[in-house]
Design a protein around this motif. Structure first.
Motif, mmCIF file in Angstrom:
data_model
loop_
_atom_site.group_PDB
_atom_site.id
_atom_site.type_symbol
_atom_site.label_atom_id
_atom_site.label_comp_id
_atom_site.label_asym_id
_atom_site.label_seq_id
_atom_site.Cartn_x
_atom_site.Cartn_y
_atom_site.Cartn_z
ATOM 1 N N LEU A 173 23.088 8.194 -28.829
ATOM 2 C CA LEU A 173 23.335 8.765 -30.158
ATOM 3 C C LEU A 173 23.805 7.701 -31.140
ATOM 4 N N MET A 174 24.508 6.675 -30.636
ATOM 5 C CA MET A 174 24.872 5.550 -31.500
ATOM 6 C C MET A 174 23.623 4.863 -32.032
ATOM 7 N N LEU A 175 22.629 4.676 -31.172
ATOM 8 C CA LEU A 175 21.370 4.071 -31.601
ATOM 9 C C LEU A 175 20.675 4.964 -32.630
ATOM 10 N N ILE B 231 18.294 11.835 -49.127
ATOM 11 C CA ILE B 231 19.276 10.864 -48.640
ATOM 12 C C ILE B 231 20.525 11.594 -48.162
ATOM 13 N N LEU B 232 20.904 12.629 -48.900
ATOM 14 C CA LEU B 232 22.071 13.432 -48.515
ATOM 15 C C LEU B 232 21.814 14.146 -47.183
ATOM 16 N N GLY B 233 20.568 14.603 -46.992
ATOM 17 C CA GLY B 233 20.206 15.245 -45.725
ATOM 18 C C GLY B 233 20.303 14.282 -44.552
ATOM 19 N N LEU B 234 19.883 13.037 -44.754
ATOM 20 C CA LEU B 234 20.000 12.031 -43.700
ATOM 21 C C LEU B 234 21.468 11.732 -43.397
ATOM 22 N N ALA B 235 22.289 11.723 -44.451
ATOM 23 C CA ALA B 235 23.725 11.513 -44.252
ATOM 24 C C ALA B 235 24.322 12.663 -43.428
ATOM 25 N N ALA B 236 23.866 13.888 -43.704
ATOM 26 C CA ALA B 236 24.339 15.045 -42.936
ATOM 27 C C ALA B 236 23.904 14.945 -41.477
ATOM 28 N N LEU B 237 22.679 14.445 -41.260
ATOM 29 C CA LEU B 237 22.185 14.278 -39.894
ATOM 30 C C LEU B 237 23.031 13.251 -39.139
ATOM 31 N N ARG B 238 23.382 12.150 -39.803
ATOM 32 C CA ARG B 238 24.280 11.157 -39.199
ATOM 33 C C ARG B 238 25.619 11.800 -38.831
ATOM 34 N N TYR B 239 26.114 12.637 -39.716
ATOM 35 C CA TYR B 239 27.414 13.273 -39.490
ATOM 36 C C TYR B 239 27.365 14.181 -38.266
ATOM 37 N N ILE B 240 26.267 14.910 -38.107
ATOM 38 C CA ILE B 240 26.113 15.774 -36.935
ATOM 39 C C ILE B 240 26.122 14.936 -35.658
ATOM 40 N N VAL B 241 25.490 13.761 -35.721
ATOM 41 C CA VAL B 241 25.492 12.853 -34.569
ATOM 42 C C VAL B 241 26.925 12.470 -34.212
ATOM 43 N N PHE B 242 27.742 12.142 -35.217
ATOM 44 C CA PHE B 242 29.146 11.798 -34.977
ATOM 45 C C PHE B 242 29.880 12.941 -34.269
ATOM 46 N N LEU B 243 29.668 14.166 -34.771
ATOM 47 C CA LEU B 243 30.361 15.319 -34.200
ATOM 48 C C LEU B 243 29.962 15.534 -32.740
ATOM 49 N N GLN C 13 28.914 13.318 -30.665
ATOM 50 C CA GLN C 13 29.508 12.258 -29.859
ATOM 51 C C GLN C 13 30.933 12.613 -29.447
ATOM 52 N N TYR C 14 31.711 13.159 -30.364
ATOM 53 C CA TYR C 14 33.095 13.511 -30.027
ATOM 54 C C TYR C 14 33.146 14.652 -29.016
ATOM 55 N N VAL C 15 32.267 15.639 -29.172
ATOM 56 C CA VAL C 15 32.226 16.726 -28.189
ATOM 57 C C VAL C 15 31.877 16.167 -26.809
ATOM 58 N N LEU C 16 30.947 15.215 -26.769
ATOM 59 C CA LEU C 16 30.530 14.624 -25.497
ATOM 60 C C LEU C 16 31.643 13.789 -24.865
ATOM 61 N N VAL C 17 32.403 13.061 -25.677
ATOM 62 C CA VAL C 17 33.470 12.243 -25.094
ATOM 63 C C VAL C 17 34.579 13.125 -24.531
ATOM 64 N N PHE C 18 34.814 14.273 -25.152
ATOM 65 C CA PHE C 18 35.793 15.210 -24.592
ATOM 66 C C PHE C 18 35.281 15.816 -23.283
ATOM 67 N N MET C 19 33.955 16.027 -23.216
ATOM 68 C CA MET C 19 33.365 16.501 -21.961
ATOM 69 C C MET C 19 33.510 15.445 -20.870
ATOM 70 N N ALA C 20 33.258 14.177 -21.230
ATOM 71 C CA ALA C 20 33.334 13.088 -20.252
ATOM 72 C C ALA C 20 34.742 12.952 -19.690
ATOM 73 N N LEU C 21 35.744 13.173 -20.543
ATOM 74 C CA LEU C 21 37.139 13.033 -20.118
ATOM 75 C C LEU C 21 37.727 14.335 -19.593
ATOM 76 N N GLN C 22 36.925 15.423 -19.687
ATOM 77 C CA GLN C 22 37.372 16.738 -19.222
ATOM 78 C C GLN C 22 38.661 17.169 -19.912
ATOM 79 N N LEU C 23 38.714 16.937 -21.237
ATOM 80 C CA LEU C 23 39.883 17.360 -22.002
ATOM 81 C C LEU C 23 39.752 18.840 -22.345
ATOM 82 N N PRO C 24 40.828 19.604 -22.207
ATOM 83 C CA PRO C 24 40.764 21.053 -22.428
ATOM 84 C C PRO C 24 40.799 21.403 -23.917
ATOM 85 N N ILE C 25 39.673 21.260 -24.584
ATOM 86 C CA ILE C 25 39.598 21.602 -26.004
ATOM 87 C C ILE C 25 38.272 22.305 -26.264
#
Length: 332
Positions: A62-64, A221-233, A235-247
């Motif tokens: 997703l970073m790529l 351009i704004l739509g592409l920015a929104a798509l980037r933002y969704i990618v960021f979100l 990523q955070y959900v996935l890192v919480f899954m990887a660490l098994q954090l209860p959120i």
């Protein structure tokens, strides 16, 4: 110019390290008050081994995707000056990420992007960089306000000071978002005004390309920015899954949007950015999850993958790494 150079050196080599040390000490004190942080750390490492491989691979992919979308944004904007390929746009974007590590608040991003453009177009391209940044800022502010509304509607019981902070942040962001949107969608009017005002007429050619961007393209351009933002979100959900954090995933998205909003308005210096990101993460994710070690590790993982790895790639590009007998930019 010399005074500006001295200021940058002071910010990066004196103020930055001192701020990082102060924030790191504050985080250390906060962690030391938690029961058995070493045990929490061991549990997190075990969680990554058992559950984190696939999520971490997805975060890197997703970073790529994230920087590929940003390159597409940059390509579409620069095409108002000259046609460039997506690959060359990507190389410029990565070079810009490398420059941001040397400047406060990532102000040096445009230096890397315009470095390999023809001399006569660099200043004009700098204004296009500003348009790209504004599009991302609009999305960040809008999503951040939605996150604050969700935060108020949830069952979180924060301290009175945090409630006041969120109110100030919400209404301040609302005003700022309106102002940035007016500027973003009416840049053409500003250019035409400059062309009619004698005192500003000499600067009009620099921003002329901005005035040529139609509103439909600005929305794209704004739509592409929104798509980037969704990618960021994601990523955070996935890192919480990887660490098994209860959120809960929706809580994680809301807290992440508030995190990005605060990081966008808080001045930062490259060497202190990780500390600031960690401190703010403890605040916003701490409303939903009490595992402070895990929150800090999640922030560090995202920072390393999204910023450090692209910055390292950008530094190699700036050094003119040879590929098949040609530099990367010659190939592009």
């Amino acid at each position: 110019m010399q005074s500006v150079s001295h200021l940058k050196k002071w910010l990066n080599y004196v103020a930055g390290p001192l701020l990082f040390i102060a924030i790191a000490f504050s985080i250390y004190k906060q962690l030391s008050s938690q029961q058995d942080p070493a045990q929490h750390w061991q549990q997190l490492v075990q969680n990554i081994r058992e559950h984190g491989t696939v999520p971490l691979i997805c975060i890197v992919l997703l970073m790529l995707l994230n920087w590929s979308i940003e390159a597409l944004k940059w390509q579409q904007l620069v095409n108002h000056l000259m046609p460039i390929g997506w690959w060359k746009a990507l190389l410029g974007v990565l070079a810009g990420v490398s420059f941001t590590m040397l400047t406060p608040n990532r102000m040096g991003e445009f230096l890397g992007r315009v470095l390999y453009l023809p001399d006569g177009s660099r200043m004009k391209a700098a204004t296009l960089t500003a348009m790209s940044s504004m599009s991302q800022l609009i999305i960040t502010m809008t999503a951040g306000m939605i996150g604050i509304v969700y935060w108020y509607s949830s069952n979180v019981l924060p301290a009175d000071g945090e409630q006041l902070l969120m109110r100030v942040l919400f209404f301040g962001t609302l005003l700022a978002c309106i102002a940035v949107q007016l500027l973003y969608f009416n840049a053409g009017w500003m250019v035409r005004w400059m062309e009619k005002w004698p005192a500003a007429m000499k600067y009009a050619p620099i921003v002329h390309a901005v005035g040529e961007i139609h509103r439909f393209e600005l929305l794209k351009i704004l739509g592409l920015a929104a798509l980037r933002y969704i990618v960021f979100l994601v990523q955070y959900v996935l890192v919480f899954m990887a660490l098994q954090l209860p959120i809960y995933w929706l809580d994680a998205i809301a807290a992440t949007s508030i995190l990005f909003l605060i990081l966008a308005v808080v001045p930062s210096i490259s060497l202190a950015e990780l500390g600031i990101r960690g401190k703010v993460s403890l605040l916003v994710f701490g409303w939903y999850c009490q595992q402070e070690v895990g929150i800090l590790l999640a922030a560090a993982v995202i920072w390393f993958i999204n910023i450090i790895l692209p910055a390292l790639a950008g530094s190699l590009i700036l050094l003119g790494v040879k590929l098949f007998g040609k530099t990367t930019f010659e190939k592009a």
